[in-house]
Design a protein around this motif. Structure first.
Motif, mmCIF file in Angstrom:
data_model
loop_
_atom_site.group_PDB
_atom_site.id
_atom_site.type_symbol
_atom_site.label_atom_id
_atom_site.label_comp_id
_atom_site.label_asym_id
_atom_site.label_seq_id
_atom_site.Cartn_x
_atom_site.Cartn_y
_atom_site.Cartn_z
ATOM 1 N N GLY A 130 0.798 -1.209 0.000
ATOM 2 C CA GLY A 130 0.000 0.000 0.000
ATOM 3 C C GLY A 130 0.834 1.264 0.000
ATOM 4 N N LEU A 131 2.158 1.117 -0.052
ATOM 5 C CA LEU A 131 3.070 2.246 0.056
ATOM 6 C C LEU A 131 3.710 2.588 -1.282
ATOM 7 N N VAL A 132 3.995 3.866 -1.477
ATOM 8 C CA VAL A 132 4.784 4.301 -2.624
ATOM 9 C C VAL A 132 6.248 4.059 -2.279
ATOM 10 N N PRO A 133 7.012 3.287 -3.065
ATOM 11 C CA PRO A 133 8.414 3.040 -2.728
ATOM 12 C C PRO A 133 9.159 4.342 -2.463
ATOM 13 N N ASP A 134 9.729 4.456 -1.274
ATOM 14 C CA ASP A 134 10.371 5.707 -0.880
ATOM 15 C C ASP A 134 11.326 5.438 0.272
ATOM 16 N N ALA A 135 12.333 6.315 0.397
ATOM 17 C CA ALA A 135 13.307 6.213 1.492
ATOM 18 C C ALA A 135 12.668 6.470 2.850
ATOM 19 N N TYR A 136 11.480 7.025 2.846
ATOM 20 C CA TYR A 136 10.715 7.324 4.059
ATOM 21 C C TYR A 136 10.495 6.075 4.909
ATOM 22 N N PHE A 137 10.264 4.934 4.268
ATOM 23 C CA PHE A 137 9.889 3.715 4.977
ATOM 24 C C PHE A 137 11.123 2.913 5.418
ATOM 25 N N SER A 138 10.897 1.849 6.187
ATOM 26 C CA SER A 138 11.994 1.201 6.912
ATOM 27 C C SER A 138 12.890 0.290 6.076
ATOM 28 N N ALA A 139 12.354 -0.331 5.037
ATOM 29 C CA ALA A 139 13.080 -1.396 4.343
ATOM 30 C C ALA A 139 14.472 -0.969 3.872
ATOM 31 N N SER A 140 14.548 0.173 3.186
ATOM 32 C CA SER A 140 15.845 0.607 2.659
ATOM 33 C C SER A 140 16.784 1.042 3.774
ATOM 34 N N LYS A 141 16.253 1.464 4.906
ATOM 35 C CA LYS A 141 17.076 1.855 6.044
ATOM 36 C C LYS A 141 17.753 0.619 6.655
ATOM 37 N N ILE A 142 16.994 -0.478 6.745
ATOM 38 C CA ILE A 142 17.587 -1.736 7.236
ATOM 39 C C ILE A 142 18.702 -2.178 6.294
ATOM 40 N N LYS A 143 18.427 -2.147 5.005
ATOM 41 C CA LYS A 143 19.430 -2.560 4.025
ATOM 42 C C LYS A 143 20.697 -1.695 4.134
ATOM 43 N N TRP A 144 20.518 -0.409 4.347
ATOM 44 C CA TRP A 144 21.688 0.482 4.470
ATOM 45 C C TRP A 144 22.549 0.069 5.654
ATOM 46 N N ILE A 145 21.922 -0.225 6.784
ATOM 47 C CA ILE A 145 22.677 -0.640 7.972
ATOM 48 C C ILE A 145 23.419 -1.943 7.707
ATOM 49 N N LEU A 146 22.740 -2.909 7.101
ATOM 50 C CA LEU A 146 23.385 -4.195 6.820
ATOM 51 C C LEU A 146 24.543 -4.050 5.842
ATOM 52 N N ASP A 147 24.424 -3.110 4.898
ATOM 53 C CA ASP A 147 25.452 -2.935 3.867
ATOM 54 C C ASP A 147 26.595 -2.026 4.303
ATOM 55 N N ASN A 148 26.377 -1.209 5.338
ATOM 56 C CA ASN A 148 27.371 -0.185 5.664
ATOM 57 C C ASN A 148 27.988 -0.303 7.056
ATOM 58 N N VAL A 149 27.413 -1.100 7.930
ATOM 59 C CA VAL A 149 27.992 -1.306 9.257
ATOM 60 C C VAL A 149 28.805 -2.590 9.236
ATOM 61 N N GLU A 150 30.070 -2.485 9.583
ATOM 62 C CA GLU A 150 30.981 -3.630 9.497
ATOM 63 C C GLU A 150 30.464 -4.808 10.314
ATOM 64 N N GLY A 151 30.365 -5.954 9.673
ATOM 65 C CA GLY A 151 29.951 -7.186 10.327
ATOM 66 C C GLY A 151 28.459 -7.348 10.504
ATOM 67 N N ALA A 152 27.667 -6.323 10.133
ATOM 68 C CA ALA A 152 26.229 -6.375 10.396
ATOM 69 C C ALA A 152 25.531 -7.446 9.566
ATOM 70 N N ARG A 153 25.852 -7.501 8.267
ATOM 71 C CA ARG A 153 25.161 -8.474 7.431
ATOM 72 C C ARG A 153 25.474 -9.903 7.877
ATOM 73 N N GLU A 154 26.722 -10.166 8.177
ATOM 74 C CA GLU A 154 27.104 -11.511 8.630
ATOM 75 C C GLU A 154 26.366 -11.867 9.924
ATOM 76 N N ALA A 155 26.325 -10.919 10.853
ATOM 77 C CA ALA A 155 25.637 -11.176 12.118
ATOM 78 C C ALA A 155 24.143 -11.394 11.897
ATOM 79 N N ALA A 156 23.550 -10.624 10.982
ATOM 80 C CA ALA A 156 22.127 -10.780 10.699
ATOM 81 C C ALA A 156 21.834 -12.149 10.112
ATOM 82 N N GLU A 157 22.683 -12.589 9.195
ATOM 83 C CA GLU A 157 22.472 -13.897 8.565
ATOM 84 C C GLU A 157 22.670 -15.040 9.549
#
Length: 498
Positions: A130-157
């Protein structure tokens, strides 16, 4: 001991508040504490999650002590929160891996364009969320953290990281890490939740590269979210209501039937219309979202929403950055000191334009300045800009829903400004109702909690509590209204980039 109060925790964008409501729905105590706004780069906005938690938990103790209320007199806790703001923390240590990325933050615009740039993909995202794809919402913010914080993606997986919007973070803190949950309204703002099925969506998780193990359990807005177990605060108080701030305000205004609408004048401006059990898709840039429901409602209920990014924050800017007012209350007096804006328009696109324009690259401007323009004209134009933005969203909502807005319920800090509300009524051509208790966001959280425990019997009892102390009716003629709106639309056109 008789339970006399429900405690609402209202965690906002610039401050945390705790509000005690009695059985009559009146405020019996309130405490508030601001916290830091962090701006690492232009367009980036962050909060320290630990400061969010400490400020929110601190005002709980403060409001109980200052009101002389004993913890055992508190029936339950309801939580309402700034939405979309994204926190990721380590499940084992409880420590955040990065600052909270705030809903206003625009750093992930490129991520959204990369992931959802294909129109077919964007259409699927909108159809599900129901949302217009936008940086406003959470999904891309989570992805940014996983991609830019050292070790975050590995820990998440490896299943070591937890994601939450602010409600989830507070529930985790309050329950001592025992409950990792959110409610349907906050889930619907992540761009990862299928609002038709009422579940997290694996296709969307894969699209943004987010492990499902990070996600909280989704629960009804009025129900069981555990009990308090945080050291240093009252123990064992049931947490029974949770809703994102705007859905909480919709519920607090008793807009629980299709066609009922409310507008909140907070940091941003948010207009919501309840659409019942049927989600209404927007063809004009609004979003379809999940509404909070009372206990016993079967299935999900929905609302149409239009978000204005900058409203009350504009008055703060006039005070703190421009220094042309010394307090927010001064703005009303200054606005009334002149007959009009002398042709001045303020377009507060500090972080882009929201509904119905959705131009993330637009930037703010003061237009129509002449040598005769003074600070009173600019302040009046700033207040009027809030009303213009609301009118844009309201007219769009009428087109999408096929329902005319003849009456609008209002709340939020700026709704105490009578000049603003009269101009809003004039420019919208509709009646405005301001309730006796304008803290509708906190009231909504309290009502959701109190209904779950039986503190209030049902919605009929709550409806009987709602008293409107002010009623604004339009006094402007159609020709003047159309002329002012035309000037506003020309001003908006000048700042838009697309």
């Amino acid at each position: 001991m008789t339970k006399k109060y429900v405690l609402a925790l209202d965690q906002g964008t610039t401050s945390s508040r705790a509000i005690l409501f009695d059985h009559a729905g009146l405020i019996r105590g309130i405490a508030q504490h601001p916290f830091r706004q962090i701006y690492p780069q232009p367009g980036w906005v962050e909060h320290d999650p630990r400061e969010i938690a400490s400020s929110q938990l601190g005002v709980v103790t403060e409001v109980l002590v200052s009101s002389g209320v004993r913890p055992e007199e508190v029936d339950s806790i309801g939580i309402t929160n700034q939405r979309e703001t994204t926190i990721v923390w380590n499940r084992e240590t409880g420590e955040p891996v990065y600052n909270a990325i705030v809903w206003q933050c625009r750093r992930t615009t490129d991520i959204v364009e990369a992931v959802c740039g294909d129109p077919a993909v964007a259409a699927r995202v909108t159809a599900k969320t129901g949302l217009v794809p936008d940086a406003y919402f959470s999904a891309s913010k989570i992805k940014w953290i996983l991609d830019n914080v050292e070790g975050a993606r590995e820990a998440a997986e490896e299943g070591k990281l937890a994601f939450g919007t602010v409600d989830t973070w507070l529930i985790w803190q309050l329950t001592g890490g025992a409950v990792h949950a959110t409610d349907v309204t906050n889930a619907s703002r992540t761009m990862l939740f299928d609002i038709h099925k009422g579940t997290w969506d694996q296709e969307l998780l894969d699209l943004f590269g987010i492990p499902a193990s990070m996600l909280p359990e989704v629960r009804s807005s009025s129900g069981d979210f555990g009990v308090t177990a945080y050291p240093g605060m009252p123990q064992g108080i049931p947490i029974r209501g949770v809703a994102g701030d705007q859905q909480a305000a919709l519920f607090g205004q008793c807009c629980t039937q299709a066609g009922r609408a409310k507008n909140t004048y907070g940091t941003g401006c948010f207009l919501l219309m309840h659409t019942g059990s049927t989600p209404v898709a927007s063809s004009h840039g609004l979003v379809t979202t999940v509404a909070a429901s009372a206990p016993g409602v079967q299935g999900l209920e929905y609302a149409l929403e239009g978000s204005v990014f900058v409203a009350g924050a504009l008055v703060q800017w006039l005070r703190d950055e421009l220094g042309i007012i010394s307090s927010a209350s001064e703005s009303e007096e200054l606005a009334r000191s002149v007959d009009d804006t002398a042709g001045v328009y303020v377009v507060p696109a500090f972080t882009g334009l929201g509904a119905p324009y959705w131009d993330s690259e637009a930037r703010g401007a003061i237009l129509g300045l002449t040598r005769g323009a003074n600070r009173a004209h600019i302040v009046r134009a700033a207040l009027e800009s809030m009303a213009f933005q609301v009118a844009d969203v309201a007219h769009t909502m009428e087109k999408d829903s096929g329902i005319a807005i003849t009456e609008l319920n209002v709340d939020g800090g700026a709704s105490g400004n009578d000049f603003l509300l009269q101009f809003q009524s004039d420019i919208l051509g509709a009646s405005l109702n301001r309730p006796k208790v304008i803290e509708s966001t906190g009231a909504g959280a309290a009502f959701l909690a109190g209904l779950a425990t039986g503190f209030w019997e049902d919605m009929a009892q709550i409806l009987a509590l709602r008293e409107h102390d002010d009623h604004f009716t339009p006094k402007m003629d159609a020709e003047e209204r159309e002329g002012l709106m035309a000037g506003w639309h020309e001003a908006v056109r000048r700042v838009m980039t697309k």
